[in-house]
Design an enzyme around this catalytic site. Structure first.
Site, PDB file in Angstrom:
ATOM      1  N   ASP A 173     -16.212 -32.969  30.545  1.00 23.06           N
ATOM      2  CA  ASP A 173     -17.121 -33.570  31.516  1.00 23.06           C
ATOM      3  C   ASP A 173     -18.515 -33.633  30.864  1.00 23.06           C
ATOM      4  O   ASP A 173     -18.734 -33.135  29.757  1.00 23.06           O
ATOM      5  CB  ASP A 173     -17.135 -32.776  32.821  1.00 23.06           C
ATOM      6  CG  ASP A 173     -17.619 -33.649  33.983  1.00 23.06           C
ATOM      7  OD1 ASP A 173     -18.158 -34.748  33.727  1.00 23.06           O
ATOM      8  OD2 ASP A 173     -17.471 -33.242  35.141  1.00 23.06           O
TER       9      ASP A 173
HETATM   10  C1  BGC Z   1     -19.041 -35.760  36.727  1.00 24.40           C
HETATM   11  C2  BGC Z   1     -17.782 -36.534  36.403  1.00 24.40           C
HETATM   12  C3  BGC Z   1     -18.133 -37.899  35.897  1.00 24.40           C
HETATM   13  C4  BGC Z   1     -19.064 -37.777  34.717  1.00 24.40           C
HETATM   14  C5  BGC Z   1     -19.433 -39.091  34.083  1.00 24.40           C
HETATM   15  C6  BGC Z   1     -20.056 -35.832  35.626  1.00 24.40           C
HETATM   16  O1  BGC Z   1     -21.280 -35.301  36.009  1.00 24.40           O
HETATM   17  O2  BGC Z   1     -18.697 -34.430  37.020  1.00 24.40           O
HETATM   18  O3  BGC Z   1     -16.959 -36.608  37.536  1.00 24.40           O
HETATM   19  O4  BGC Z   1     -16.960 -38.603  35.571  1.00 24.40           O
HETATM   20  O5  BGC Z   1     -20.239 -37.125  35.136  1.00 24.40           O
HETATM   21  O6  BGC Z   1     -20.313 -39.810  34.830  1.00 24.40           O
END
Ligand code: BGC
Length: 767
Positions: free
Chosen positions: A287
């Site tokens: 993530d």
């Molecule tokens: C979130 C994810 C997301 C990623 C990309 C993160 O902060 O937890 O769910 O896919 O950002 O935007």
């Protein structure tokens, strides 16, 4: 670039029916390509910088074009627009040494530009065809606009309404979560495992957040998770596995720790479980800044945590640039082997191969398709239909002898509340690609659909919340509710003047869309202060009040459930929510959604969920509250305001007793459980018939009820249908103390009913 073309021409067999043959071709192609790659280019494939407007973490990538030319970028995310993406892809294939195309990812969570209800709302449709269709349309739109990879489905089970990200998931239930996970993957990637991702309107899914992200302590986002293996296996892990079995080609690591080790560096999770037990053969991405965050977790410095991540089984680094900055050094120092790097690099290249990007890097860049498909009329009509299936009718009492809903298309409506006239809050959180101003506000939706027959008088009535600083935090990313500078009294007086002229009051209250979603946990999950005051004043007028709730999580609405005659749960219904709400409020569509998360009475009851354990001191019947030395609070009883599976209709349904085709079965046999459901009202309606099972005696404690099946049926007035559920070992088994999947003989209760608390039951003996 030249090299890629030659390899591609030599090695690709397009549309090859024989999977093994295709895999061999792919392996040969990637072997040849990797022979040409330097260590830096291999590391570059593992790097996923962000580009675009959205920054959710602690860092923002820069200098992306130069990095692409240098072969330092494997994928890029949240860049929007086919022209831009085509140009960036051109840089990758024409200006980098090897010309390897890059992956373009995006958070296409509940639609692309045509936005569907937030996932929690969508799950309340219990309609797998609708769920799959929403993902299919999202894939069609995103793929036409250059995107080949979505960071969805989010399948984290969560039972804590304080956690803002419950809005992005499918609620509290494991079984339903698995069904939705599969439907989403089918929608994005295609139905058939053999042919998935071949078409240019099929995109790679990414199941997230692996794992247990929904179980943070106190419902606080990013917080510590601590959970027994038995609970993980029985309640939390199955939806990820279901998505993988449906073909999901990528997995995203979660931010939280598991057994004291952050998921991003957790080898048990990423290798032993995911690869060895589940046989996952796609790639794993962190993530946002997940690797870097391990330094905050206190696991080591950036080089150490990066080495730990790749050694654990992580393939791609979202934004941290830990791989880019430290991996070569770790390989030189023997802390990471070349084999680990090669494995990760191969997995990224395989995804690109499977997507057909080596054959045609511009497969997803068709400007004409984008013009025809993004936010077109057909997609919007589907979004309207699906939104109307996601609303849940929570209450509908007679007012002066007649049920308040549906409303009549005549007279005067006072439409009041801070959520009544906002466009930007309609799509809901995580609608990255949406043009927020495109969605009609609730007020505009009513005016467009019934404005020629009904007089609509609007007043804001109150701000979102009394605290201006809180309102600012809750309306970020362009979702401002344009805070009103008048006093509370002035706003209320205006609302009361509007109410005085009306036959019925429709109050649009709840949360702004950014009060749920990422980093939007709430310690108090009630309707905010000034809005409650407004509602009470509106009720005092003696006029009929319909409460339309906008929210991304269950709210504590005990008072409202007792005092407001009609309540419709609207969630955030997407780009067509406003007209869909009109369809339901005025009875053109009969509401049929049912809750997929328990609505607790008090925030102190969180986590609140139906599939609880009995404990050694069960209260049994909630009406007996309070009992000393039983599992109950002193100050609030155990019952929720609305249980899991609950939802009303404009018609009524009656359930017969449950009959079993046999009262005994062997663990490997099967029986059929049946119930006859009758529409006892005077209009057509849909009912979600739910099957729950309880294992009465187990070698470990078992939940008092678990959903094991459901069917959504349509019934004309007076019509009856018999609904049958086949019960076999898959419905009875669980992971025992040794984490073996077993069916233990003995007594099982079979419940069928309209919600998790209103069921008829029968007894089954398993030999
Ligand atoms: C979130 C994810 C997301 C990623 C990309 C993160 O902060 O937890 O769910 O896919 O950002 O935007």
């Amino acid at each position: 670039m030249r090299l890629i073309c030659m390899l591609a021409a030599a090695a690709l067999i397009v549309g090859c029916a024989e999977t093994n043959q295709t895999n061999r071709e792919m392996d040969r192609f990637i072997d040849d390509l990797m022979k040409e790659m330097t260590i830096e280019e291999k590391i570059g494939q593992l790097n996923l910088p962000v580009s675009g407007e959205i920054v959710t973490g602690q860092a923002k990538s820069s200098n992306v074009a130069e990095r692409i030319k240098a072969g330092e970028v494997g994928g890029l995310f949240n860049l929007k627009g086919v022209e831009q993406i085509k140009e960036v892809q051109r840089i990758a294939v024409e200006e980098s040494r090897l010309g390897i195309p890059i992956l373009f990812g995006m958070d296409v969570i509940h639609g692309y530009e045509t936005i569907f209800p937030i996932p929690l709302g969508l799950s309340c449709s219990w309609d797998m065809e609708a769920v799959e269709r929403s993902a299919r349309i999202a894939a069609e739109e995103a793929s036409s606009d250059g995107i080949c990879w979505t960071f969805s489905p989010m399948v984290d089970i969560s039972r804590d309404a304080r956690w803002g990200r419950v809005s992005e998931g499918s609620g509290e239930d494991t079984y339903l979560g698995c069904e939705i996970a599969k439907a989403m993957v089918r929608g994005y990637q295609g139905e058939d495992l053999e042919t998935q991702l071949q078409r240019n309107d099929q995109i790679l899914a990414c199941v997230k957040h692996f794992a247990l992200y929904g179980a943070g302590e106190g419902g606080l986002d990013y917080n510590t998770v601590d959970m027994s293996r038995v609970r993980m296996y029985n309640e939390y892990l199955s939806p990820y596995k279901a998505a993988i079995e449906a073909g999901a080609g990528s997995v995203m690591a979660s931010f939280n720790e598991i057994d004291g080790v952050p998921a991003t560096g957790n080898k048990w999770l990423m290798t032993d479980l995911l690869r060895e037990d589940w046989k996952f053969d796609g790639f794993v991405v962190t993530d946002y800044t997940g690797i870097f965050e391990m330094t905050n977790h206190g696991i080591g410095n950036l080089q150490e945590v990066t080495a730990q991540a790749i050694n654990a089984g992580i393939d791609m680094d979202m934004v941290s640039e830990g791989f880019l900055g430290t991996l070569k050094k770790s390989i030189e120092e023997g802390k990471v082997s070349m084999k680990e790097l090669d494995t990760a690099c191969r997995r990224i290249l395989e995804a690109k191969y499977r997507l057909g990007l080596f054959e045609n890097p511009y497969k997803y860049c068709d400007e004409e398709r984008a013009k025809a498909e993004v936010y077109n009329d057909e997609h919007r009509a589907e979004a309207r239909r699906i939104a109307s299936e996601s609303f849940v009718l929570l209450k509908n009492e007679p007012f002066k002898g007649k049920k308040l809903l549906p409303l009549e298309k005549k007279g005067t409506i006072a439409l009041i509340g801070p959520l009544a006239d906002t466009r930007t809050n309609m799509p809901g959180t995580w609608s990255v690609a949406a043009k927020h101003d495109q969605a009609l506000s609730f007020r505009e939706g009513l005016e467009q659909t019934v404005g020629d027959k009904v007089d609509i008088i609007y007043a804001k009535g109150s701000n979102l919340v009394s605290d201006a600083a809180y309102e600012e935090r809750a309306t970020m990313f362009g979702r401002s509710l344009h805070r009103d500078n008048r006093t509370d009294k002035q706003m209320l007086d205006e609302a009361l003047r509007a109410a005085a002229k009306a036959d019925v009051i429709v109050a649009a209250l709840g949360e702004a869309s950014e009060m749920s979603g990422e980093s939007s946990s709430r310690a108090d999950i009630s309707i905010p202060d000034v809005q409650q005051t407004l509602l009470k004043e509106l009720l005092k007028t003696g006029k009929p009040v319909v409460l339309v709730l906008f929210n991304g999580r269950p709210l504590t609405i005990e008072w409202e459930s007792e005092n407001v005659p009609a309540i419709l749960e609207a969630w955030f219904g997407g780009s067509e929510a406003a007209v869909a709400l009109s369809d339901v409020l005025f009875g053109d569509v009969n509401p049929s959604g049912k809750l997929t998360m328990t609505f607790p009475k008090h925030v102190g009851q969180c986590p609140a969920y139906y599939a609880q354990k009995n404990t050694g001191r069960p209260l049994g019947d909630n009406s007996r509250w309070f009992e000393k030395f039983k599992v109950n609070y002193l100050d609030v009883d155990n019952a929720p305001v609305y249980p899991f599976g609950y939802g009303l209709s404009y018609t009524t349904f009656e359930y017969s007793d449950v009959t079993l085709s046999a009262s005994e079965m062997t663990a490997d046999g099967s029986i059929t459980a049946q119930v006859t459901v009758t529409n006892t009202g005077d209009r057509e309606g849909k009912e979600i018939v739910q099957l729950y099972i309880r294992d009465m005696v187990g070698s470990i404690t078992r939940p008092i009820k678990e959903l094991k099946g459901f069917e959504k049926i349509a019934l004309a007035p007076g019509e009856s249908k018999t609904v049958s559920f086949e019960i076999d070992r898959t419905d009875l088994e669980f992971f025992n103390y040794n984490l073996e999947k077993v069916v233990e003989p003995g007594e099982f209760k079979i419940f069928i009913g309209k919600d998790s608390q209103t069921t008829n039951e029968a007894t089954l003996i398993v030999k």
